[in-house]
Design a protein around this motif. Structure first.
Motif, PDB file in Angstrom:
ATOM      1  N   VAL A   1     -12.886 -58.326 -48.901  1.00 63.34           N
ATOM      2  CA  VAL A   1     -13.573 -57.033 -49.019  1.00 63.34           C
ATOM      3  C   VAL A   1     -12.566 -55.901 -48.896  1.00 63.34           C
ATOM      4  O   VAL A   1     -12.639 -54.900 -49.625  1.00 63.34           O
ATOM      5  CB  VAL A   1     -14.680 -56.903 -47.955  1.00 63.34           C
ATOM      6  CG1 VAL A   1     -15.385 -55.552 -48.065  1.00 63.34           C
ATOM      7  CG2 VAL A   1     -15.711 -58.018 -48.106  1.00 63.34           C
ATOM      8  N   LEU A   2     -11.610 -56.050 -47.987  1.00 66.47           N
ATOM      9  CA  LEU A   2     -10.559 -55.036 -47.853  1.00 66.47           C
ATOM     10  C   LEU A   2      -9.728 -54.941 -49.127  1.00 66.47           C
ATOM     11  O   LEU A   2      -9.355 -53.837 -49.557  1.00 66.47           O
ATOM     12  CB  LEU A   2      -9.648 -55.370 -46.661  1.00 66.47           C
ATOM     13  CG  LEU A   2     -10.134 -54.967 -45.277  1.00 66.47           C
ATOM     14  CD1 LEU A   2      -9.144 -55.455 -44.215  1.00 66.47           C
ATOM     15  CD2 LEU A   2     -10.285 -53.455 -45.172  1.00 66.47           C
ATOM     16  N   LEU A   3      -9.435 -56.088 -49.740  1.00 61.29           N
ATOM     17  CA  LEU A   3      -8.677 -56.075 -50.987  1.00 61.29           C
ATOM     18  C   LEU A   3      -9.445 -55.322 -52.067  1.00 61.29           C
ATOM     19  O   LEU A   3      -8.874 -54.534 -52.830  1.00 61.29           O
ATOM     20  CB  LEU A   3      -8.382 -57.504 -51.444  1.00 61.29           C
ATOM     21  CG  LEU A   3      -7.671 -57.659 -52.793  1.00 61.29           C
ATOM     22  CD1 LEU A   3      -6.344 -56.918 -52.792  1.00 61.29           C
ATOM     23  CD2 LEU A   3      -7.467 -59.125 -53.127  1.00 61.29           C
ATOM     24  N   GLY A   4     -10.757 -55.558 -52.127  1.00 58.26           N
ATOM     25  CA  GLY A   4     -11.572 -54.818 -53.076  1.00 58.26           C
ATOM     26  C   GLY A   4     -11.533 -53.324 -52.818  1.00 58.26           C
ATOM     27  O   GLY A   4     -11.502 -52.520 -53.755  1.00 58.26           O
ATOM     28  N   ALA A   5     -11.518 -52.942 -51.538  1.00 56.59           N
ATOM     29  CA  ALA A   5     -11.429 -51.524 -51.188  1.00 56.59           C
ATOM     30  C   ALA A   5     -10.078 -50.948 -51.608  1.00 56.59           C
ATOM     31  O   ALA A   5      -9.998 -49.823 -52.116  1.00 56.59           O
ATOM     32  CB  ALA A   5     -11.645 -51.347 -49.685  1.00 56.59           C
ATOM     33  N   PHE A   6      -9.003 -51.720 -51.410  1.00 55.59           N
ATOM     34  CA  PHE A   6      -7.678 -51.279 -51.860  1.00 55.59           C
ATOM     35  C   PHE A   6      -7.706 -50.961 -53.358  1.00 55.59           C
ATOM     36  O   PHE A   6      -7.252 -49.898 -53.800  1.00 55.59           O
ATOM     37  CB  PHE A   6      -6.632 -52.379 -51.622  1.00 55.59           C
ATOM     38  CG  PHE A   6      -6.104 -52.439 -50.212  1.00 55.59           C
ATOM     39  CD1 PHE A   6      -5.495 -51.348 -49.640  1.00 55.59           C
ATOM     40  CD2 PHE A   6      -6.189 -53.595 -49.467  1.00 55.59           C
ATOM     41  CE1 PHE A   6      -4.990 -51.399 -48.353  1.00 55.59           C
ATOM     42  CE2 PHE A   6      -5.700 -53.669 -48.184  1.00 55.59           C
ATOM     43  CZ  PHE A   6      -5.103 -52.561 -47.622  1.00 55.59           C
ATOM     44  N   MET A   7      -8.231 -51.893 -54.124  1.00 55.83           N
ATOM     45  CA  MET A   7      -8.246 -51.750 -55.574  1.00 55.83           C
ATOM     46  C   MET A   7      -9.161 -50.606 -56.013  1.00 55.83           C
ATOM     47  O   MET A   7      -8.901 -49.940 -57.009  1.00 55.83           O
ATOM     48  CB  MET A   7      -8.687 -53.064 -56.211  1.00 55.83           C
ATOM     49  CG  MET A   7      -7.732 -54.218 -55.943  1.00 55.83           C
ATOM     50  SD  MET A   7      -8.347 -55.805 -56.519  1.00 55.83           S
ATOM     51  CE  MET A   7      -8.377 -55.517 -58.282  1.00 55.83           C
ATOM     52  N   MET A   8     -10.229 -50.383 -55.260  1.00 63.97           N
ATOM     53  CA  MET A   8     -11.162 -49.313 -55.595  1.00 63.97           C
ATOM     54  C   MET A   8     -10.481 -47.959 -55.511  1.00 63.97           C
ATOM     55  O   MET A   8     -10.798 -47.039 -56.271  1.00 63.97           O
ATOM     56  CB  MET A   8     -12.356 -49.374 -54.633  1.00 63.97           C
ATOM     57  CG  MET A   8     -13.491 -48.417 -54.949  1.00 63.97           C
ATOM     58  SD  MET A   8     -14.880 -48.705 -53.836  1.00 63.97           S
ATOM     59  CE  MET A   8     -14.158 -48.248 -52.258  1.00 63.97           C
ATOM     60  N   TRP A   9      -9.524 -47.820 -54.603  1.00 66.27           N
ATOM     61  CA  TRP A   9      -8.799 -46.556 -54.454  1.00 66.27           C
ATOM     62  C   TRP A   9      -7.464 -46.558 -55.206  1.00 66.27           C
ATOM     63  O   TRP A   9      -6.599 -45.721 -54.958  1.00 66.27           O
ATOM     64  CB  TRP A   9      -8.571 -46.240 -52.985  1.00 66.27           C
ATOM     65  CG  TRP A   9      -9.784 -45.646 -52.329  1.00 66.27           C
ATOM     66  CD1 TRP A   9     -10.341 -44.425 -52.586  1.00 66.27           C
ATOM     67  CD2 TRP A   9     -10.588 -46.247 -51.320  1.00 66.27           C
ATOM     68  NE1 TRP A   9     -11.450 -44.240 -51.796  1.00 66.27           N
ATOM     69  CE2 TRP A   9     -11.631 -45.341 -51.006  1.00 66.27           C
ATOM     70  CE3 TRP A   9     -10.561 -47.462 -50.652  1.00 66.27           C
ATOM     71  CZ2 TRP A   9     -12.610 -45.605 -50.060  1.00 66.27           C
ATOM     72  CZ3 TRP A   9     -11.533 -47.727 -49.708  1.00 66.27           C
ATOM     73  CH2 TRP A   9     -12.531 -46.809 -49.427  1.00 66.27           C
ATOM     74  N   GLY A  10      -7.298 -47.520 -56.078  1.00 60.54           N
ATOM     75  CA  GLY A  10      -6.093 -47.534 -56.900  1.00 60.54           C
ATOM     76  C   GLY A  10      -4.879 -48.098 -56.200  1.00 60.54           C
ATOM     77  O   GLY A  10      -3.754 -47.915 -56.683  1.00 60.54           O
ATOM     78  N   LEU A  11      -5.063 -48.782 -55.094  1.00 58.05           N
ATOM     79  CA  LEU A  11      -3.955 -49.395 -54.359  1.00 58.05           C
ATOM     80  C   LEU A  11      -3.942 -50.886 -54.651  1.00 58.05           C
ATOM     81  O   LEU A  11      -4.974 -51.553 -54.564  1.00 58.05           O
ATOM     82  CB  LEU A  11      -4.115 -49.162 -52.850  1.00 58.05           C
ATOM     83  CG  LEU A  11      -4.094 -47.704 -52.386  1.00 58.05           C
ATOM     84  CD1 LEU A  11      -4.570 -47.610 -50.946  1.00 58.05           C
ATOM     85  CD2 LEU A  11      -2.701 -47.116 -52.521  1.00 58.05           C
ATOM     86  N   ARG A  12      -2.785 -51.402 -55.005  1.00 59.67           N
ATOM     87  CA  ARG A  12      -2.676 -52.826 -55.335  1.00 59.67           C
ATOM     88  C   ARG A  12      -1.774 -53.514 -54.337  1.00 59.67           C
ATOM     89  O   ARG A  12      -0.540 -53.410 -54.422  1.00 59.67           O
ATOM     90  CB  ARG A  12      -2.130 -52.996 -56.748  1.00 59.67           C
ATOM     91  CG  ARG A  12      -2.175 -54.433 -57.226  1.00 59.67           C
ATOM     92  CD  ARG A  12      -1.957 -54.518 -58.712  1.00 59.67           C
ATOM     93  NE  ARG A  12      -2.078 -55.883 -59.176  1.00 59.67           N
ATOM     94  CZ  ARG A  12      -2.063 -56.224 -60.456  1.00 59.67           C
ATOM     95  NH1 ARG A  12      -1.924 -55.294 -61.367  1.00 59.67           N
ATOM     96  NH2 ARG A  12      -2.183 -57.483 -60.811  1.00 59.67           N
ATOM     97  N   PRO A  13      -2.366 -54.219 -53.366  1.00 61.22           N
ATOM     98  CA  PRO A  13      -1.545 -54.907 -52.365  1.00 61.22           C
ATOM     99  C   PRO A  13      -0.620 -55.924 -53.010  1.00 61.22           C
ATOM    100  O   PRO A  13      -0.954 -56.532 -54.026  1.00 61.22           O
ATOM    101  CB  PRO A  13      -2.591 -55.594 -51.475  1.00 61.22           C
ATOM    102  CG  PRO A  13      -3.836 -54.810 -51.671  1.00 61.22           C
ATOM    103  CD  PRO A  13      -3.799 -54.374 -53.101  1.00 61.22           C
ATOM    104  N   GLY A  14       0.509 -56.102 -52.409  1.00 64.79           N
ATOM    105  CA  GLY A  14       1.483 -57.041 -52.931  1.00 64.79           C
ATOM    106  C   GLY A  14       2.894 -56.517 -52.713  1.00 64.79           C
ATOM    107  O   GLY A  14       3.099 -55.458 -52.108  1.00 64.79           O
ATOM    108  N   PRO A  15       3.871 -57.253 -53.187  1.00 68.95           N
ATOM    109  CA  PRO A  15       5.270 -56.855 -52.970  1.00 68.95           C
ATOM    110  C   PRO A  15       5.593 -55.455 -53.452  1.00 68.95           C
ATOM    111  O   PRO A  15       6.362 -54.729 -52.818  1.00 68.95           O
ATOM    112  CB  PRO A  15       6.048 -57.907 -53.771  1.00 68.95           C
ATOM    113  CG  PRO A  15       5.142 -59.080 -53.847  1.00 68.95           C
ATOM    114  CD  PRO A  15       3.764 -58.528 -53.913  1.00 68.95           C
ATOM    115  N   LEU A  16       4.996 -55.053 -54.592  1.00 70.89           N
ATOM    116  CA  LEU A  16       5.303 -53.732 -55.129  1.00 70.89           C
ATOM    117  C   LEU A  16       4.758 -52.614 -54.253  1.00 70.89           C
ATOM    118  O   LEU A  16       5.332 -51.529 -54.203  1.00 70.89           O
ATOM    119  CB  LEU A  16       4.756 -53.619 -56.551  1.00 70.89           C
ATOM    120  CG  LEU A  16       5.386 -54.545 -57.594  1.00 70.89           C
ATOM    121  CD1 LEU A  16       4.735 -54.338 -58.952  1.00 70.89           C
ATOM    122  CD2 LEU A  16       6.885 -54.315 -57.672  1.00 70.89           C
ATOM    123  N   MET A  17       3.640 -52.863 -53.569  1.00 73.90           N
ATOM    124  CA  MET A  17       3.075 -51.828 -52.726  1.00 73.90           C
ATOM    125  C   MET A  17       3.985 -51.540 -51.533  1.00 73.90           C
ATOM    126  O   MET A  17       4.089 -50.408 -51.071  1.00 73.90           O
ATOM    127  CB  MET A  17       1.674 -52.209 -52.241  1.00 73.90           C
ATOM    128  CG  MET A  17       0.958 -51.053 -51.536  1.00 73.90           C
ATOM    129  SD  MET A  17      -0.745 -51.443 -51.053  1.00 73.90           S
ATOM    130  CE  MET A  17      -0.441 -52.497 -49.635  1.00 73.90           C
TER     131      MET A  17
END
Length: 487
Positions: free
Chosen positions: A320-336
């Motif tokens: 759910v947190l990952l979905g929230a990240f993506m909803m605000w244009g944030l993409r978790p991962g090495p690049l973030m």
């Protein structure tokens, strides 16, 4: 100052959500996700993270007082927590669980701080192929959250993949499974599905079990009384338990799908096995409460490592947190980690502060939070349902998304009743579209050649990891069969 305010709000709300049996971090985040719309992304994520680990604190209160875990990660806390309450030591048990949660959560955050820079050093070398392999590894690890019945778990994941397929094909531009609806061209939005599965579904399941008919059990506690506080002997006997439970929990949190439930059970089991007096466990032993509480809170911190560093959610709550990240244009991962270090370290700092806020809240407000248990469940259900519906509709003023919420709730109820995995569905929904996009990027870059996954050293290592993860269950079964034949 604004972030601190919403951190306090999130932590408080998380504790309250954790008080109600049947709920947990995933349900709390999903239900309250619409309330964060309009906030700054960093502020919103900090608030949701506060709900996440605040629910871990609050979930143990019902475990201790009425032998009813707030969620699965606090089940092990009932084994000695409830006997302590029955023995007249509810106060020391509640205070000690707050201290144990604080220690486990803080050590977990310290370990995150140590690991993130190391992972960030590899970030610049990651391309679409490496990112796809990481996501594929996460999809394979879905088996960890599928429960005992792998077939039903696989079906649950396929439901998530099917939902993720709705929308427009990124290559051809043709519509997929939209049935002529213009509102489905952009795909099925994550929020109504998550709120339906974890929020409405949990509410309906609790009503199905008849929880709304149960009598309210009243209890009064005052922190001014002398027997409210733990003794010096309680702290002395548990001094090494804090460290062991925290380390076990953090390691379990790093593994996708295990999280606080496995960590708390392992923490309790290890503590009982190494104890010189294991017969005391299960009868109100303080170490039997401290171990799982340190473990499940350290696991909450540990599960943020694969989420932040690799973009792989390890549980329903982090999905759910990952979905929230993506909803605000944030993409978790090495690049973030490379591109948004201020956000990553701001979130980690909020976890430090959140643990400080929560230990104060948990101890000083225990008498107040206990009064929430007096609220009849039949009043809680309609209030939360209304919040879910209003929040979902207010997101895009879409009646179709409201129907998706209701459909998700009925689907979540059916999954709970028949042993399917809502967590697997959510994980597949979140990771499915990401996997498709990164795979297509990789193939376009290599003109369709699969050798892109073997050409670079990091890709080769990740490919080997994926193959090992995929073949390991089959190899383990073969080894067991051979050992049984020779036995």
């Amino acid at each position: 100052m604004t972030n601190l305010l919403f951190l306090l709000i999130g932590a408080t709300v998380g504790m309250i959500v954790g008080l109600f049996p049947g709920f947990g971090p995933a349900a709390g985040i999903a239900i309250l996700l619409p309330l964060t719309f309009g906030l700054d992304p960093t502020t919103a994520i900090i608030m949701l993270a506060g709900i996440y680990y605040g629910a871990m604190y609050g979930g143990t209160i019902t475990s201790i007082l009425i032998n009813t875990p707030g969620e699965s990660a606090t089940v092990a806390s009932t084994l000695d927590g409830y006997p302590m309450a029955r023995n007249g030591r509810a106060g020391p048990a509640l205070v000690m669980q707050a201290v144990a949660s604080f220690v486990g959560g803080t050590l977990g955050v310290l370990l995150i701080s140590a690991l993130i820079p190391t992972l960030a050093s590899f970030a610049s070398s990651f391309g679409p192929s490496e990112y796809f392999l990481i996501i594929l590894f996460g999809l394979i690890m879905l088996t960890a959250v599928m429960g005992d019945n792998k077939l039903k778990g696989a079906i649950s994941a396929l439901i998530g993949f099917a939902i993720a397929m709705v929308g427009v094909d990124v290559i051809s531009g043709s519509q997929r499974y939209t049935f002529g609806s213009s509102e489905l061209i952009g795909g099925i939005y994550f929020v109504p599905v998550a709120i339906g599965l974890f929020g409405i579904g949990e509410l309906l399941y609790c009503v199905y079990q008849g929880q709304h008919r149960q009598d309210v059990q009243k209890m009064r506690l005052s922190y001014k009384s002398a027997d409210f506080w733990p003794t010096r002997e309680d702290f002395k006997s548990s001094r090494f338990t804090f460290i062991r439970g925290s380390l076990i929990g953090f390691i379990s949190g790093l593994l996708p799908g295990s999280g606080g439930t496995l960590g708390s059970i392992m923490g309790y089991s290890v503590e009982k096995k190494i104890a010189k007096d294991p017969e005391k466990f299960g009868k109100g032993e303080m170490r039997g409460l401290v171990a799982p509480e340190c473990a499940n809170n350290a696991a909450s911190a540990g599960s943020m490592v694969p989420l932040l560093a690799l973009g792989i959610p390890g549980s329903g709550a982090t999905a759910v947190l990952l979905g929230a990240f993506m909803m605000w244009g944030l993409r978790p991962g090495p690049l973030m980690i490379v591109n948004d270090p201020e956000f990553v370290w701001g979130l980690i700092a909020s976890m430090y502060l959140g643990n400080m806020v929560l230990i104060a809240l948990c101890i000083l407000a225990i008498p107040l939070f206990v009064k929430f248990l007096d609220i009849p469940y039949r009043l809680i259900v309609p209030i939360f349902v209304v919040l879910c519906v209003i929040g979902t509709y207010a997101l895009h003023s879409s009646i179709i998304e409201t129907w998706m919420l209701i459909a998700g709730g009925l689907l979540g109820l059916g999954m709970k009743l028949y042993g399917y995995s809502p967590a697997a569905t959510v994980l597949a929904l979140v990771l499915g579209s990401m996997a498709e996009n990164t795979l297509l990027q990789s193939l376009i870059t290599s003109d369709g050649s699969l050798m892109i996954f073997l050409e670079r050293p990091i890709s080769l290592v990740l490919t080997c990891m994926v193959l090992i993860a995929a073949l390991a269950p089959m190899l383990i079964r073969q080894v067991r069969r051979l050992s049984l034949r020779h036995a």
